[in-house]
Write a protein that holds these residues in place. Structure first.
Motif, PDB file in Angstrom:
ATOM      1  N   VAL A 159      49.177  28.449  43.075  1.00  6.97           N
ATOM      2  CA  VAL A 159      48.530  28.682  41.784  1.00  6.97           C
ATOM      3  C   VAL A 159      47.076  29.037  42.074  1.00  6.97           C
ATOM      4  N   VAL A 160      46.587  30.084  41.441  1.00  4.30           N
ATOM      5  CA  VAL A 160      45.187  30.494  41.576  1.00  4.30           C
ATOM      6  C   VAL A 160      44.476  30.153  40.277  1.00  4.30           C
ATOM      7  N   VAL A 161      43.307  29.537  40.386  1.00  2.38           N
ATOM      8  CA  VAL A 161      42.524  29.119  39.218  1.00  2.38           C
ATOM      9  C   VAL A 161      41.248  29.945  39.167  1.00  2.38           C
ATOM     10  N   GLY A 162      41.012  30.638  38.040  1.00  2.00           N
ATOM     11  CA  GLY A 162      39.780  31.394  37.886  1.00  2.00           C
ATOM     12  C   GLY A 162      39.988  32.668  37.098  1.00  2.00           C
ATOM     13  N   SER A 163      38.878  33.270  36.658  1.00  2.00           N
ATOM     14  CA  SER A 163      38.967  34.475  35.850  1.00  2.00           C
ATOM     15  C   SER A 163      38.078  35.598  36.361  1.00  2.00           C
ATOM     16  N   GLU A 164      37.387  35.383  37.478  1.00  2.00           N
ATOM     17  CA  GLU A 164      36.536  36.431  38.015  1.00  2.00           C
ATOM     18  C   GLU A 164      37.341  37.315  38.961  1.00  2.00           C
ATOM     19  N   PRO A 165      36.806  38.489  39.328  1.00  2.00           N
ATOM     20  CA  PRO A 165      37.550  39.378  40.231  1.00  2.00           C
ATOM     21  C   PRO A 165      37.979  38.723  41.530  1.00  2.00           C
ATOM     22  N   ALA A 167      39.407  36.060  41.905  1.00  2.00           N
ATOM     23  CA  ALA A 167      40.734  35.462  41.733  1.00  2.00           C
ATOM     24  C   ALA A 167      41.827  36.425  42.177  1.00  2.00           C
ATOM     25  N   LEU A 168      41.640  37.724  41.872  1.00  2.00           N
ATOM     26  CA  LEU A 168      42.631  38.706  42.301  1.00  2.00           C
ATOM     27  C   LEU A 168      42.613  38.892  43.813  1.00  2.00           C
ATOM     28  N   HIS A 169      41.445  38.742  44.425  1.00  2.00           N
ATOM     29  CA  HIS A 169      41.388  38.811  45.882  1.00  2.00           C
ATOM     30  C   HIS A 169      42.147  37.629  46.505  1.00  2.00           C
ATOM     31  N   ALA A 170      42.061  36.470  45.855  1.00  3.56           N
ATOM     32  CA  ALA A 170      42.821  35.316  46.338  1.00  3.56           C
ATOM     33  C   ALA A 170      44.313  35.569  46.229  1.00  3.56           C
ATOM     34  N   VAL A 171      44.744  36.191  45.123  1.00  7.46           N
ATOM     35  CA  VAL A 171      46.161  36.531  44.957  1.00  7.46           C
ATOM     36  C   VAL A 171      46.626  37.421  46.100  1.00  7.46           C
ATOM     37  N   ARG A 180      54.136  32.914  47.516  1.00  4.86           N
ATOM     38  CA  ARG A 180      54.424  33.443  46.182  1.00  4.86           C
ATOM     39  C   ARG A 180      53.416  32.852  45.204  1.00  4.86           C
ATOM     40  N   VAL A 181      52.731  33.691  44.455  1.00  6.50           N
ATOM     41  CA  VAL A 181      51.766  33.218  43.464  1.00  6.50           C
ATOM     42  C   VAL A 181      52.503  33.052  42.142  1.00  6.50           C
ATOM     43  N   VAL A 182      52.687  31.807  41.709  1.00  5.99           N
ATOM     44  CA  VAL A 182      53.487  31.543  40.514  1.00  5.99           C
ATOM     45  C   VAL A 182      52.684  31.708  39.237  1.00  5.99           C
ATOM     46  N   ALA A 183      51.343  31.612  39.320  1.00  6.53           N
ATOM     47  CA  ALA A 183      50.525  31.788  38.124  1.00  6.53           C
ATOM     48  C   ALA A 183      49.058  31.890  38.501  1.00  6.53           C
ATOM     49  N   LEU A 184      48.326  32.588  37.663  1.00  6.85           N
ATOM     50  CA  LEU A 184      46.869  32.580  37.704  1.00  6.85           C
ATOM     51  C   LEU A 184      46.418  31.919  36.405  1.00  6.85           C
ATOM     52  N   VAL A 185      45.636  30.852  36.519  1.00  4.23           N
ATOM     53  CA  VAL A 185      45.266  30.028  35.368  1.00  4.23           C
ATOM     54  C   VAL A 185      43.773  30.165  35.119  1.00  4.23           C
ATOM     55  N   THR A 186      43.395  30.386  33.870  1.00  4.16           N
ATOM     56  CA  THR A 186      41.985  30.511  33.538  1.00  4.16           C
ATOM     57  C   THR A 186      41.683  29.875  32.194  1.00  4.16           C
ATOM     58  N   GLU A 187      40.511  29.261  32.104  1.00  5.91           N
ATOM     59  CA  GLU A 187      40.056  28.719  30.827  1.00  5.91           C
ATOM     60  C   GLU A 187      39.528  29.807  29.909  1.00  5.91           C
ATOM     61  N   ALA A 188      39.306  30.988  30.444  1.00  4.18           N
ATOM     62  CA  ALA A 188      38.788  32.097  29.644  1.00  4.18           C
ATOM     63  C   ALA A 188      39.857  32.592  28.679  1.00  4.18           C
ATOM     64  N   PRO A 189      39.445  33.209  27.569  1.00  2.00           N
ATOM     65  CA  PRO A 189      40.429  33.724  26.621  1.00  2.00           C
ATOM     66  C   PRO A 189      41.056  35.036  27.050  1.00  2.00           C
ATOM     67  N   ASP A 233      55.138  23.526  39.397  1.00  2.00           N
ATOM     68  CA  ASP A 233      55.448  23.138  40.766  1.00  2.00           C
ATOM     69  C   ASP A 233      54.771  24.104  41.730  1.00  2.00           C
ATOM     70  N   CYS A 234      54.005  23.577  42.687  1.00  2.00           N
ATOM     71  CA  CYS A 234      53.361  24.411  43.694  1.00  2.00           C
ATOM     72  C   CYS A 234      52.920  23.524  44.853  1.00  2.00           C
ATOM     73  N   ASP A 235      52.707  24.133  46.017  1.00  2.00           N
ATOM     74  CA  ASP A 235      52.217  23.371  47.157  1.00  2.00           C
ATOM     75  C   ASP A 235      50.828  23.818  47.601  1.00  2.00           C
ATOM     76  N   THR A 236      50.253  24.779  46.878  1.00  3.58           N
ATOM     77  CA  THR A 236      48.902  25.270  47.173  1.00  3.58           C
ATOM     78  C   THR A 236      48.214  25.635  45.867  1.00  3.58           C
ATOM     79  N   VAL A 237      46.939  25.271  45.740  1.00  3.94           N
ATOM     80  CA  VAL A 237      46.142  25.731  44.622  1.00  3.94           C
ATOM     81  C   VAL A 237      44.817  26.241  45.176  1.00  3.94           C
TER      82      VAL A 237
END
Length: 422
Positions: A159-165, A167-171, A180-189, A233-237
């Motif tokens: 799972v990747v947390v963030g909304s800045e560019p 975050a996509l580099h982390a993906v 496998r990246v199951v989700a990108l989570v952000t508090e931004a709208p 469910d994930c083993d890395t954030v």
């Protein structure tokens, strides 16, 4: 243990894009002995870990290592003394730094000091995320070092947390490592800048409320703005963005910090509150692209040269700049009547909200100094810029200059979590 004492003309602390660019310009234009200290074993800063494209000028995009390599080559070719594995540990005087490195303990005095120590992502502890303390919780920097520098492996579900560019580099890096990246989570709208190469669910308006697992991460619990809870469910954030200037050395020296940026307060000549001490790059405001940090370093070099030539005294009584919500910060954040010609400079700002058709309003003591229409929508995680032509209209004896923003239309209020795909 005794310390070796030396004197140089300019001491640059930090061999990232801003520090290298400033040092190269200074050495090439006759500043004398320009010495650059870098605590890591290799110069280049964050870009040398980042193998994706997007560094350098738009007409000539480079990957991070090539961009960093060119800056290093330019600094060495200009005559800079580049010393790696050397850490500045404190101050022994106004422009005297104590260092430790392969040559032992030193005390280096300079006619001018340029702080370019960059920024770092806030780790899990600083973000106050509750839960257990399992392995598998990384920042982007830790991810890049693990995968790119050491060839290490990460988990299988991330799972990747963030909304800045970033975050996509982390993906991209996680996928390179076989996760496998199951989700990108952000508090931004809204989601980060979209890229057709990254197809991953994005959950907006949502925060990580808990980490679970013993030994190894087993999952992250999410909570949306309406209070709903979900366990992934994930083993890395990977915790991305949320940058904070690496200001420890500046703070030890007594440099005034700006409450918005949390970096050293500087004027448009990059002068801090300490005479003879300048600050440049992401130390001033958290992460901007490497090319922007390098450009700041080159601009600052001209002001350092003026300092070395004794062209003007160090300013006192600078007028602070402040921003109004939803703006988060502005840099530089001080102005002074003896500053550089206004047309040479611009200010960088960030916003917490999406603002269509933004108009920046500059005022002091209730008097409007300027009004600037921006050409495109202002977005969280993206810089907007304010031209500096209004500086001459500011009263050096007046109150703070305030920068606000208005729009003909605003982003609708945040609601329940939304799931998108980028």
């Amino acid at each position: 243990m005794s310390r070796t004492e030396r004197t140089v003309d300019v001491l640059v602390v930090g061999a990232g894009p801003a520090g290298l660019a400033a040092a190269a310009r200074l050495a090439a234009t006759g500043a004398g002995r320009v010495e650059v200290l870098e605590r890591e074993q290799q110069p280049g800063g964050f870009p040398r870990h980042s193998h994706h494209q997007g560094f350098g000028p738009r007409h000539q995009p480079l990957d991070g290592p090539r961009f960093a390599g060119r800056l290093v080559d330019a600094a060495v070719a200009a005559g800079c003394v580049l010393r790696t594995g050397v850490t500045a540990t404190g101050w022994a005087g106004p422009r005297t730094l104590e260092t430790t490195g392969p040559q032992g303990l030193e005390r280096i005095t300079a006619h001018a000091v340029v702080l370019a120590t960059g920024a770092r992502e806030r780790p899990r502890s600083a973000r106050l995320i509750p839960g257990t303390r399992p392995a598998g919780v990384l920042t982007t920097g830790e991810l890049l070092r693990t995968v790119r520098l050491h060839g290490g492996r990460v988990g299988r579900r991330a799972v990747v947390v963030g909304s800045e560019p970033v975050a996509l580099h982390a993906v991209h890096t996680l996928r390179t490592a076989g996760a496998r990246v199951v989700a990108l989570v952000t508090e931004a709208p809204c989601a980060p800048v979209q890229s057709p190469g990254h197809r991953v669910p994005v959950i907006t308006d949502t925060a990580v409320s808990e980490l679970t697992g013993r030994g190894r991460l087993a999952g992250v619990r999410l909570r949306d703005r309406d209070g709903g809870s979900t366990l992934l469910d994930c083993d890395t954030v990977v915790l991305t963005g949320d940058w904070i200037p690496d200001h420890e050395l500046a703070r030890l020296g007594g440099t005034a910090l700006d409450p918005g940026t949390r970096g050293p307060a500087v004027d448009t000549a990059f002068r801090t509150s300490l005479p003879g001490v300048f600050a440049v790059g992401n130390l001033l405001h958290g992460a901007e692209p490497g090319a922007i940090a390098a450009a700041e370093g080159r601009r600052a070099a001209a002001h350092v040269l003026r300092r070395l030539a004794g062209a003007r005294p160090w300013p006192h009584g600078q007028v602070p700049l402040a921003v109004e919500r939803p703006l988060l910060w502005i840099a530089p954040n001080r102005v002074h009547p003896d500053g550089p010609p206004p047309l040479e400079e611009r200010f960088t700002l960030r916003t917490a909200e999406r603002i269509p058709r933004p108009v920046l309003l500059v005022s002091q003591d209730g008097r409007e100094l300027d009004r600037q229409h921006l050409p495109r929508t202002a977005l969280p995680g993206r810089a907007v810029h304010l031209r500096a032509g209004w500086i001459a209209r500011a009263d050096p004896g007046g109150g703070p200059v305030r920068v606000g923003v208005m729009s003909d239309s605003r982003q609708p209020g945040a609601g329940a979590a939304r799931i998108l795909t980028v």
